[in-house]
Design an enzyme around this catalytic site. Structure first.
Site, PDB file in Angstrom:
ATOM      1  N   ASN A  81     -28.369 -25.119 -38.366  1.00 53.74           N
ATOM      2  CA  ASN A  81     -27.949 -26.259 -37.552  1.00 53.74           C
ATOM      3  C   ASN A  81     -26.419 -26.374 -37.618  1.00 53.74           C
ATOM      4  O   ASN A  81     -25.851 -26.526 -38.700  1.00 53.74           O
ATOM      5  CB  ASN A  81     -28.624 -27.526 -38.104  1.00 53.74           C
ATOM      6  CG  ASN A  81     -28.246 -28.768 -37.319  1.00 53.74           C
ATOM      7  OD1 ASN A  81     -27.085 -28.959 -36.974  1.00 53.74           O
ATOM      8  ND2 ASN A  81     -29.205 -29.624 -37.046  1.00 53.74           N
ATOM      9  N   ASP A  94     -24.471 -28.599 -35.906  1.00 54.66           N
ATOM     10  CA  ASP A  94     -23.942 -29.889 -35.413  1.00 54.66           C
ATOM     11  C   ASP A  94     -22.610 -30.256 -36.069  1.00 54.66           C
ATOM     12  O   ASP A  94     -21.713 -30.808 -35.430  1.00 54.66           O
ATOM     13  CB  ASP A  94     -24.928 -31.025 -35.726  1.00 54.66           C
ATOM     14  CG  ASP A  94     -26.187 -30.947 -34.892  1.00 54.66           C
ATOM     15  OD1 ASP A  94     -26.194 -30.216 -33.889  1.00 54.66           O
ATOM     16  OD2 ASP A  94     -27.172 -31.625 -35.260  1.00 54.66           O
ATOM     17  N   HIS A  95     -22.508 -29.969 -37.378  1.00 61.08           N
ATOM     18  CA  HIS A  95     -21.324 -30.462 -38.090  1.00 61.08           C
ATOM     19  C   HIS A  95     -20.069 -29.631 -37.860  1.00 61.08           C
ATOM     20  O   HIS A  95     -18.976 -30.036 -38.240  1.00 61.08           O
ATOM     21  CB  HIS A  95     -21.650 -30.672 -39.566  1.00 61.08           C
ATOM     22  CG  HIS A  95     -22.670 -31.764 -39.726  1.00 61.08           C
ATOM     23  ND1 HIS A  95     -22.472 -33.019 -39.198  1.00 61.08           N
ATOM     24  CD2 HIS A  95     -23.910 -31.765 -40.256  1.00 61.08           C
ATOM     25  CE1 HIS A  95     -23.544 -33.765 -39.437  1.00 61.08           C
ATOM     26  NE2 HIS A  95     -24.432 -33.020 -40.061  1.00 61.08           N
ATOM     27  N   HIS A 110     -28.353 -30.541 -31.981  1.00 67.81           N
ATOM     28  CA  HIS A 110     -28.974 -31.824 -31.632  1.00 67.81           C
ATOM     29  C   HIS A 110     -28.053 -32.531 -30.638  1.00 67.81           C
ATOM     30  O   HIS A 110     -26.931 -32.889 -30.996  1.00 67.81           O
ATOM     31  CB  HIS A 110     -29.143 -32.641 -32.922  1.00 67.81           C
ATOM     32  CG  HIS A 110     -29.819 -33.954 -32.744  1.00 67.81           C
ATOM     33  ND1 HIS A 110     -30.126 -34.785 -33.800  1.00 67.81           N
ATOM     34  CD2 HIS A 110     -30.269 -34.609 -31.636  1.00 67.81           C
ATOM     35  CE1 HIS A 110     -30.727 -35.879 -33.351  1.00 67.81           C
ATOM     36  NE2 HIS A 110     -30.811 -35.801 -32.036  1.00 67.81           N
ATOM     37  N   ARG A 165     -27.294 -35.642 -29.318  1.00 68.41           N
ATOM     38  CA  ARG A 165     -27.593 -37.065 -29.544  1.00 68.41           C
ATOM     39  C   ARG A 165     -27.190 -37.898 -28.348  1.00 68.41           C
ATOM     40  O   ARG A 165     -26.258 -37.553 -27.613  1.00 68.41           O
ATOM     41  CB  ARG A 165     -26.831 -37.561 -30.781  1.00 68.41           C
ATOM     42  CG  ARG A 165     -27.496 -37.206 -32.082  1.00 68.41           C
ATOM     43  CD  ARG A 165     -26.806 -37.900 -33.234  1.00 68.41           C
ATOM     44  NE  ARG A 165     -27.564 -37.768 -34.463  1.00 68.41           N
ATOM     45  CZ  ARG A 165     -28.429 -38.676 -34.901  1.00 68.41           C
ATOM     46  NH1 ARG A 165     -28.630 -39.788 -34.239  1.00 68.41           N
ATOM     47  NH2 ARG A 165     -29.090 -38.469 -36.013  1.00 68.41           N
ATOM     48  N   ARG A 220     -22.322 -37.824 -30.704  1.00 63.21           N
ATOM     49  CA  ARG A 220     -21.388 -37.902 -31.834  1.00 63.21           C
ATOM     50  C   ARG A 220     -20.942 -36.521 -32.313  1.00 63.21           C
ATOM     51  O   ARG A 220     -19.924 -36.380 -32.944  1.00 63.21           O
ATOM     52  CB  ARG A 220     -21.968 -38.715 -32.981  1.00 63.21           C
ATOM     53  CG  ARG A 220     -23.125 -38.049 -33.673  1.00 63.21           C
ATOM     54  CD  ARG A 220     -23.537 -38.825 -34.896  1.00 63.21           C
ATOM     55  NE  ARG A 220     -24.200 -40.075 -34.569  1.00 63.21           N
ATOM     56  CZ  ARG A 220     -25.010 -40.715 -35.415  1.00 63.21           C
ATOM     57  NH1 ARG A 220     -25.212 -40.238 -36.620  1.00 63.21           N
ATOM     58  NH2 ARG A 220     -25.609 -41.822 -35.072  1.00 63.21           N
ATOM     59  N   GLU A 241     -32.646 -29.976 -30.473  1.00 65.00           N
ATOM     60  CA  GLU A 241     -33.293 -31.220 -30.912  1.00 65.00           C
ATOM     61  C   GLU A 241     -32.928 -32.313 -29.925  1.00 65.00           C
ATOM     62  O   GLU A 241     -31.756 -32.481 -29.574  1.00 65.00           O
ATOM     63  CB  GLU A 241     -32.794 -31.615 -32.294  1.00 65.00           C
ATOM     64  CG  GLU A 241     -33.209 -30.663 -33.378  1.00 65.00           C
ATOM     65  CD  GLU A 241     -32.604 -31.067 -34.713  1.00 65.00           C
ATOM     66  OE1 GLU A 241     -31.971 -32.132 -34.808  1.00 65.00           O
ATOM     67  OE2 GLU A 241     -32.760 -30.296 -35.649  1.00 65.00           O
ATOM     68  N   THR A 268     -30.869 -38.141 -39.089  1.00 67.78           N
ATOM     69  CA  THR A 268     -32.260 -38.425 -38.741  1.00 67.78           C
ATOM     70  C   THR A 268     -33.025 -38.805 -40.018  1.00 67.78           C
ATOM     71  O   THR A 268     -33.295 -37.955 -40.862  1.00 67.78           O
ATOM     72  CB  THR A 268     -32.906 -37.193 -38.061  1.00 67.78           C
ATOM     73  OG1 THR A 268     -31.958 -36.679 -37.129  1.00 67.78           O
ATOM     74  CG2 THR A 268     -34.182 -37.553 -37.360  1.00 67.78           C
ATOM     75  N   GLU A 288     -42.252 -29.818 -37.378  1.00 67.60           N
ATOM     76  CA  GLU A 288     -41.235 -29.651 -38.418  1.00 67.60           C
ATOM     77  C   GLU A 288     -41.390 -30.820 -39.378  1.00 67.60           C
ATOM     78  O   GLU A 288     -41.288 -31.991 -38.973  1.00 67.60           O
ATOM     79  CB  GLU A 288     -39.832 -29.620 -37.809  1.00 67.60           C
ATOM     80  CG  GLU A 288     -38.771 -29.448 -38.895  1.00 67.60           C
ATOM     81  CD  GLU A 288     -37.400 -29.059 -38.362  1.00 67.60           C
ATOM     82  OE1 GLU A 288     -37.316 -28.457 -37.274  1.00 67.60           O
ATOM     83  OE2 GLU A 288     -36.418 -29.367 -39.045  1.00 67.60           O
ATOM     84  N   HIS A 334     -34.387 -30.846 -43.257  1.00 60.09           N
ATOM     85  CA  HIS A 334     -33.642 -32.049 -43.615  1.00 60.09           C
ATOM     86  C   HIS A 334     -33.291 -32.106 -45.098  1.00 60.09           C
ATOM     87  O   HIS A 334     -34.172 -32.103 -45.949  1.00 60.09           O
ATOM     88  CB  HIS A 334     -34.334 -33.358 -43.229  1.00 60.09           C
ATOM     89  CG  HIS A 334     -33.316 -34.451 -43.081  1.00 60.09           C
ATOM     90  ND1 HIS A 334     -32.622 -34.662 -41.923  1.00 60.09           N
ATOM     91  CD2 HIS A 334     -32.805 -35.313 -43.977  1.00 60.09           C
ATOM     92  CE1 HIS A 334     -31.756 -35.633 -42.099  1.00 60.09           C
ATOM     93  NE2 HIS A 334     -31.840 -36.039 -43.344  1.00 60.09           N
ATOM     94  N   GLY A 349     -28.754 -27.487 -42.050  1.00 60.22           N
ATOM     95  CA  GLY A 349     -27.449 -27.731 -41.438  1.00 60.22           C
ATOM     96  C   GLY A 349     -26.369 -28.118 -42.410  1.00 60.22           C
ATOM     97  O   GLY A 349     -25.514 -27.315 -42.786  1.00 60.22           O
TER      98      GLY A 349
HETATM   99  N1  PXP Z   1     -34.221 -30.462 -38.724  1.00 61.71           N
HETATM  100  C1  PXP Z   1     -34.121 -31.569 -37.972  1.00 61.71           C
HETATM  101  C2  PXP Z   1     -35.229 -31.865 -37.016  1.00 61.71           C
HETATM  102  C3  PXP Z   1     -32.984 -32.403 -38.049  1.00 61.71           C
HETATM  103  O1  PXP Z   1     -32.916 -33.511 -37.276  1.00 61.71           O
HETATM  104  C4  PXP Z   1     -31.940 -32.054 -38.941  1.00 61.71           C
HETATM  105  C5  PXP Z   1     -30.690 -32.864 -39.082  1.00 61.71           C
HETATM  106  O2  PXP Z   1     -30.486 -33.830 -38.286  1.00 61.71           O
HETATM  107  C6  PXP Z   1     -32.084 -30.885 -39.691  1.00 61.71           C
HETATM  108  C7  PXP Z   1     -33.239 -30.126 -39.583  1.00 61.71           C
HETATM  109  C8  PXP Z   1     -31.009 -30.426 -40.625  1.00 61.71           C
HETATM  110  O3  PXP Z   1     -30.820 -31.321 -41.662  1.00 61.71           O
HETATM  111  P1  PXP Z   1     -29.619 -31.127 -42.666  1.00 61.71           P
HETATM  112  O4  PXP Z   1     -28.363 -31.205 -41.878  1.00 61.71           O
HETATM  113  O5  PXP Z   1     -29.784 -32.232 -43.635  1.00 61.71           O
HETATM  114  O6  PXP Z   1     -29.796 -29.761 -43.282  1.00 61.71           O
END
Ligand code: PXP
Length: 240
Positions: free
Chosen positions: A7, A9-10, A43, A45, A49, A71, A102, A152, A193, A215
């Site tokens: 992931n 996103d960051h 993701h 959003r 963000r 996502e 999330t 998931e 997560h 992520g």
């Molecule tokens: N899976 C889903 C469905 C998520 O929404 C997220 C983070 O928002 C992740 C995995 C990844 O989580 P993390 O960033 O805590 O590893």
């Protein structure tokens, strides 16, 4: 062999902190593929963000080289964007404007009708569907009624227990039982997560979990060790 979804996103969070173009999540997607990720997760959003529409468009444009897992919430506009850019996979997640991340799985009971309609739109386009759920047998049963391809399992609670050195065996058993139930119903099981090396190692003992989406830890740890090493370390853990 278990799959690793990274992931990114960051990467976008970091880029947006300056309001400029660097670091580019599109480059990150190409790079993580090169060093061994099996899929890329982003993701979109509602508040944008981190990932923006243009990132989704660009990243989905090379979905043939690296599967893209998008996502999304159940928001109509977001669903339409996802259908327009056609990722390989979608995962429906709950979204709450005030949350930092999330915080739990979907409320399937409450949103069953709405989710069913959304899933059928993606199925028509041959896009793999997934639901982000809490480790609950009831939710596995509802997922089956919704005819989703994958679930998931939200691993946040387990991750917090492990990190705070508390007893996590009940939560692990719950995840195991849900994985067995989902597998019986021919639903593919994923996990995600709050995962780091330790929690991924613990969960990788559950052989029925086929995909891990990770992520925050990957991005954070890469500051010290680089994407290449971190992704290789996760691939090594998931090989066993
Ligand atoms: N899976 C889903 C469905 C998520 O929404 C997220 C983070 O928002 C992740 C995995 C990844 O989580 P993390 O960033 O805590 O590893």
């Amino acid at each position: 062999m278990k799959h690793l979804g990274v992931n990114i996103d960051h990467i976008a969070t970091l880029r947006n902190a300056r309001g400029e173009l660097h670091p580019d999540p599109v480059n990150a997607a190409k790079f993580v593929k090169k060093v061994g990720a099996d899929s890329i997760t982003i993701h979109l959003r509602e508040d944008r963000r981190h990932i923006k529409d243009i990132d989704v468009k660009k990243i989905c444009s090379f979905r043939r080289k690296l599967p893209v897992n998008l996502e999304i919430s159940t928001n109509q506009k977001i669903v339409d964007i996802a259908l327009k850019y056609k990722p390989n996979y979608i995962c429906i997640v709950p979204e709450n404007r005030k949350e930092v991340t999330t915080e739990g799985g979907l409320n399937l009971k409450k949103n069953k009708k709405k989710i069913k309609k959304i899933l059928s739109r993606f199925k028509k386009k041959n896009i793999r569907t997934s639901l982000f759920i809490n480790p609950s047998i009831d939710d596995i049963k509802i997922s089956n009624e919704l005819d989703v391809d994958c679930v998931e399992i939200h691993t946040g609670k387990l991750a917090n227990l492990v990190k705070s050195k508390k007893n996590f065996s009940k939560e692990l058993t719950r995840i195991k039982k849900c994985s067995v139930e989902a597998h019986k119903l021919a639903i593919e099981v994923h996990a995600g997560h709050g995962l780091d090396y330790k929690t991924t190692k613990i969960l990788s003992r559950i052989k029925l979990i086929k995909e891990f989406n990770i992520g925050h830890f990957v991005i954070g740890e890469s500051i010290f060790d680089g994407f290449n090493k971190v992704i290789k370390n996760f691939k090594h853990i998931l090989k066993k």
